[in-house]
Write an enzyme that holds these catalytic residues in place. Structure first.
Site, PDB file in Angstrom:
ATOM      1  N   ASP A 110      19.500 -28.543 -35.318  1.00 57.90           N
ATOM      2  CA  ASP A 110      18.723 -27.329 -35.055  1.00 57.90           C
ATOM      3  C   ASP A 110      18.116 -27.230 -33.660  1.00 57.90           C
ATOM      4  O   ASP A 110      16.968 -26.832 -33.519  1.00 57.90           O
ATOM      5  CB  ASP A 110      17.600 -27.215 -36.098  1.00 57.90           C
ATOM      6  N   ASP A 170      19.310 -20.217 -36.373  1.00 57.99           N
ATOM      7  CA  ASP A 170      18.595 -21.264 -37.099  1.00 57.99           C
ATOM      8  C   ASP A 170      18.358 -22.457 -36.173  1.00 57.99           C
ATOM      9  O   ASP A 170      19.225 -23.314 -36.034  1.00 57.99           O
ATOM     10  CB  ASP A 170      19.408 -21.696 -38.331  1.00 57.99           C
ATOM     11  N   TRP A 189      19.917 -22.242 -49.414  1.00 61.80           N
ATOM     12  CA  TRP A 189      20.223 -23.589 -48.902  1.00 61.80           C
ATOM     13  C   TRP A 189      19.327 -24.583 -49.631  1.00 61.80           C
ATOM     14  O   TRP A 189      18.131 -24.357 -49.764  1.00 61.80           O
ATOM     15  CB  TRP A 189      19.993 -23.710 -47.391  1.00 61.80           C
ATOM     16  N   ASP A 217      26.628 -22.825 -40.826  1.00 64.52           N
ATOM     17  CA  ASP A 217      25.616 -23.239 -39.847  1.00 64.52           C
ATOM     18  C   ASP A 217      26.300 -24.125 -38.817  1.00 64.52           C
ATOM     19  O   ASP A 217      26.949 -25.119 -39.159  1.00 64.52           O
ATOM     20  CB  ASP A 217      24.479 -23.989 -40.573  1.00 64.52           C
ATOM     21  N   ASP A 226      20.492 -34.153 -35.187  1.00 66.42           N
ATOM     22  CA  ASP A 226      19.735 -32.930 -35.435  1.00 66.42           C
ATOM     23  C   ASP A 226      20.641 -31.711 -35.420  1.00 66.42           C
ATOM     24  O   ASP A 226      21.466 -31.555 -34.521  1.00 66.42           O
ATOM     25  CB  ASP A 226      18.643 -32.752 -34.379  1.00 66.42           C
ATOM     26  N   HIS A 258      24.642 -19.202 -39.247  1.00 67.13           N
ATOM     27  CA  HIS A 258      23.411 -19.751 -38.689  1.00 67.13           C
ATOM     28  C   HIS A 258      23.805 -20.328 -37.336  1.00 67.13           C
ATOM     29  O   HIS A 258      24.313 -21.438 -37.245  1.00 67.13           O
ATOM     30  CB  HIS A 258      22.821 -20.848 -39.585  1.00 67.13           C
ATOM     31  N   HIS A 271      26.028 -27.987 -39.014  1.00 67.43           N
ATOM     32  CA  HIS A 271      26.200 -28.639 -40.317  1.00 67.43           C
ATOM     33  C   HIS A 271      27.553 -29.300 -40.538  1.00 67.43           C
ATOM     34  O   HIS A 271      27.965 -29.483 -41.680  1.00 67.43           O
ATOM     35  CB  HIS A 271      25.955 -27.622 -41.432  1.00 67.43           C
ATOM     36  N   GLU A 281      24.753 -21.781 -48.316  1.00 69.49           N
ATOM     37  CA  GLU A 281      24.895 -22.517 -47.051  1.00 69.49           C
ATOM     38  C   GLU A 281      25.248 -23.984 -47.283  1.00 69.49           C
ATOM     39  O   GLU A 281      24.521 -24.713 -47.961  1.00 69.49           O
ATOM     40  CB  GLU A 281      23.583 -22.423 -46.257  1.00 69.49           C
ATOM     41  N   LYS A 288      26.301 -28.007 -45.981  1.00 69.76           N
ATOM     42  CA  LYS A 288      25.832 -28.975 -44.975  1.00 69.76           C
ATOM     43  C   LYS A 288      26.535 -30.305 -45.213  1.00 69.76           C
ATOM     44  O   LYS A 288      26.840 -30.660 -46.343  1.00 69.76           O
ATOM     45  CB  LYS A 288      24.317 -29.127 -45.100  1.00 69.76           C
TER      46      LYS A 288
END
Ligand code: RNT
Ligand code: ZN
Length: 425
Positions: free
Chosen positions: A302, A332, A191, A265, A300, A292, A268, A232, A234
């Site tokens: 995460d 993640d 990533w 993810d 955010d 993820h 993302h 990965e 995003k």
């Protein structure tokens, strides 16, 4: 006062739940057997807010941010392993570890990003062997002066690109070494944060450069028995709101054309987009994917994983699509405002619990209803399933796996906090 249910109560409740599920054609013991064979890869970086052991004075960069100042973050690999041991002891099942390159054991030596070598991970490997953890890996393409202008593999500067190509190549060697030593393939996930805060006028050049850099990174074939590559995607990050080079379309095309794994993810994508709906599309073209599992909140990506509809949908897709052997489930998230061992424990227990709920669905019956066009019965059954006693099956699983049942895991965390974490600051 001890409010925990007794073993007898847990077993009796389980037997009742088992009958309820059996009436729907679901075998709870078989579900628990499958659950026990499905590892989740715990991300090491929740333990120290993504700082690592290269240079603790370096701030986190790359468009990701850990907020909060809860006491007790791990300051060394030994402390991190101790915290992880605590978390694993509270999570039912046998699970993997997801390491970043900046988390090796340097034994006091000052190492820069491209000084890490496979032997710096030997203590992790020994620990993993002892505790039956597989390990996954990640090059760390952020939090470094060479990434300070926001670009790494897709930089216009060849010197910068070469630096990060070398780092990713070293990381693959480390991953392959780990996978060989442990006898279970290590997934190494690339990533990069590269992107622009404001509207660029040359989106094209960075994508072409990234493709070239990745081809250099992956040029050396590695034995898939020991090592698998993932990339990965995003949508945006902090400071890269207008453009991220490694977008979903970019990496989908890359992964399909190169047959690497794609990492999805959960944080993302656009807030109305969900990765649960992407798994079956991606797996039409790729053998395997990496997840993820995370929770996006506003900007955010995460937050600690909670038992949301989307978490359940992700696990349902894996089970309903019969993809358990083709999906690598990684986590993640990083929250520095709560006890970090609790963050791992809560997020991972939720992930395992959601997988259990998916394994307790009468999938073939539901799919028959759908095939026959009986959407009324499909809806009715899906809704009834939400009231089934999965909690009783979950408690029995925790008991069988020798981990705390219910909220009593927090007693262990408080004890560890008082005995170990408080003394760190
Ligand atoms: C960042 C990506 C990436 C990182 C870790 C630390 O948005 O999700 O996976 O969180 O590499
Ligand atoms: Zn991620």
């Amino acid at each position: 006062m001890n409010n925990s249910p007794s073993e007898q109560q847990i077993n009796q409740t389980y037997e009742l739940a088992k009958e309820r599920y059996a009436a729907l054609g679901v075998d709870t013991d078989a579900a628990l057997g499958l659950l026990a064979q499905t590892p989740i890869s715990l991300h090491c970086w929740q333990g120290d807010d993504v700082v690592g052991f290269e240079d603790p004075t370096r701030g986190l960069s790359g468009g990701i941010m850990a907020t909060g100042n809860y006491p007790g973050k791990a300051r060394s690999a030994d402390e991190l392993r101790s915290d992880l041991d605590m978390a694993y002891s509270l999570i039912p099942g046998s699970h993997r570890l997801n390491l970043h390159a900046i988390y090796g054991d340097s034994d006091g030596e000052k190492l820069d990003r491209n000084d890490w070598r496979p032997h710096h991970f030997d203590k992790w490997i020994a620990w993993a062997k002892e505790n039956n953890h597989g390990i996954d890996f990640n090059p760390t393409c952020f939090s470094h002066p060479m990434a300070d202008n926001g670009f790494t593999l897709a930089s216009l500067d060849k010197g910068v690109r070469d630096f990060w190509i070398e780092h990713c190549q070293i990381s693959r060697e480390i991953g392959a070494h780990i996978g060989e030593q442990l006898g279970t393939a290590c997934v190494t996930n690339v990533w990069i944060p590269d992107g622009y805060k404001d509207i660029p006028v040359n989106r094209r050049i960075h994508r072409e450069l990234l493709k070239q850099s990745l081809d250099d990174v992956f040029a050396k074939p590695l034995d898939p028995q020991h090592h698998l590559d993932a990339v990965e995607a995003k949508l945006f990050g902090i400071g890269s709101e207008s453009y991220v080079v490694g977008s979903h379309e970019f990496y989908m095309g890359y992964a399909v054309s190169r047959q690497t794994l794609l990492c999805l993810d959960a944080g993302h994508y656009h807030p109305t987009e969900v990765i649960s709906d992407k798994i079956s599309s991606v797996l039409t073209y790729l053998d395997e994917v990496l997840l993820h599992v995370s929770r996006g909140v506003r900007w955010d990506s995460d937050h600690v994983v909670t038992l949301t509809d989307e978490l359940q949908a992700i696990m349902q897709e894996i089970v309903r699509g019969d993809y358990l052997n083709r999906v690598h489930i990684g986590l993640d998230f990083f929250d520095a405002s709560i006890n970090r061992v609790a963050a791992w424990t809560i997020g991972t227990r939720n992930t395992v619990k959601a997988l259990l709920m998916a394994l307790l669905e009468p999938v073939s019956h539901l799919q028959t209803l759908e095939k026959e066009g009986d959407f009324t019965a499909r809806l009715a059954l899906l809704e009834e399933l939400k009231g089934m006693p999965f909690g009783a099956v979950w408690d029995a699983y925790c008991l069988r796996q020798g981990v705390p049942v219910g909220i009593s895991f927090m007693d262990e965390i408080r004890r560890y906090e008082n005995d170990v974490l408080v003394g760190r600051d």
